[in-house]
Design a protein around this motif. Sequence first.
Motif: not given
Length: 475
Positions: A216-241
Amino acid sequence: MIRFYCLPSAALVGLSFFAAVTALLGAAAALYGILRSHHRSKMRYAQDALQLTALLQTLLMLYCVAFVHLNRGVGSVLLPELDGLRCAVFILLAGLGAVCAWEQKRLWPLSAALAALPTLPVCERIEGAFYPAAFALALLVLSLRAVRLLVIYRREFDHELTAFTINDAINALHSGVLFYAPDGAVLLCNRRMRRLMLALCGGVCRDAKAFYTALASDAPLAGERIRMDGGVAFRLPDGGVWLFARTAIETNGHEYVQLAASEITERFALTKRLIDENEQLRERSEALKTALQNIGEICRDEETARLKSRFHDMLGQRVALLLRGMRAGERIDRALLDDLRDGIDLERQTQERDARCKLRMLRRLTEDIGVRFIVSGELPDTQGEASVCADILTEAVTNAVRHGFASEIHADMEEAGGEFRLRITNDGPTPEGLIKEGGGLSGMREKLAPLGGRLEVETSPRFVLTARFKTGVRA
């Protein structure tokens, strides 16, 4: 067991082997019955005790056959005390079988006692030479009973909710599931969630609370963080969200937290595409609105520029003829002067072409935004009537595109019996309920009023707008 001493050695070996197989089946059934459920009851305890007693009966029969086979050469016989044990086991089988049969309202639990009955010492004296056959039949019944129990227990195990089945079901989920205590202690984590932890953090997190904080924070994690309604999403290196959502759970006075991860790769791509298309549609709609609002000025400027160019060439020729005649001292032709005066009336000729210019420009604008605008017939010859029709067409097309989401618009114009009719339809969804006339329809009626015309609106089965007026009425 005296009759067994008369049997061939091969028959004793076969009977011993059969008794051993029956004992193994009985042991498997007893073990499976004990382990099949963690929810114990008196009935379950009675069933387990019955099966253990049946196993003991089988072991006694195996011991008797094996004893005869191994000691037939030395003449040893079974101890009399063993007869008492055989009777005691039978009484226990009969008692437990009767209890289970009473509770289940079936005679099936009595099968073990019925199978053991012909093997009792008292029955041996009655059966005589048939005792070995009765003994083998008893083993057959006990083995079939054990097999049936194994099948029943297996079916129960497949349909019973246990810790093993719950764990297997959660691991089979495509979504990630994690349950943890308020202090972050992991209670249950399925295989998918562990894989997501490895992809994002490089390892499995033991502190679930810290893991969600990192998400939920801005901590560095692998993948792209995407803010969405109802939670937080991540786009992983393999392309999955993947979308992570946290839910608080309270049960039996205890509080827990559920962290779920759902794959939204396809939904995210469709949503992004829809947003982009809506933005393009909005931009086109605004551009169409602006263009339609200024279509009159655009047409006048375009027509004026065209006429200026035309009259520049035409007047240049006529002025040249006039100057040549003046230099030659010839008398100036009056018709030439009148033609020159009429030719510079740009305003009148511009107005005559203004309505047709609007229609032409309307076709061009709708084509630019991907809307088919099909026109049948011609505008009225009278400038006022043509201008009213052009204004109605402009307003109707604007509403069909902006509010009716139309992709194809038809305009049919015809004159018959001194009446001109303009009929406009589109392929957009029909409005629900009664139409509340706003500025658009009211403005059309006001434009038709000087011509003595009327406006008709139909909404079923499709939206149809019809304007009628008598020709020859001065607007």
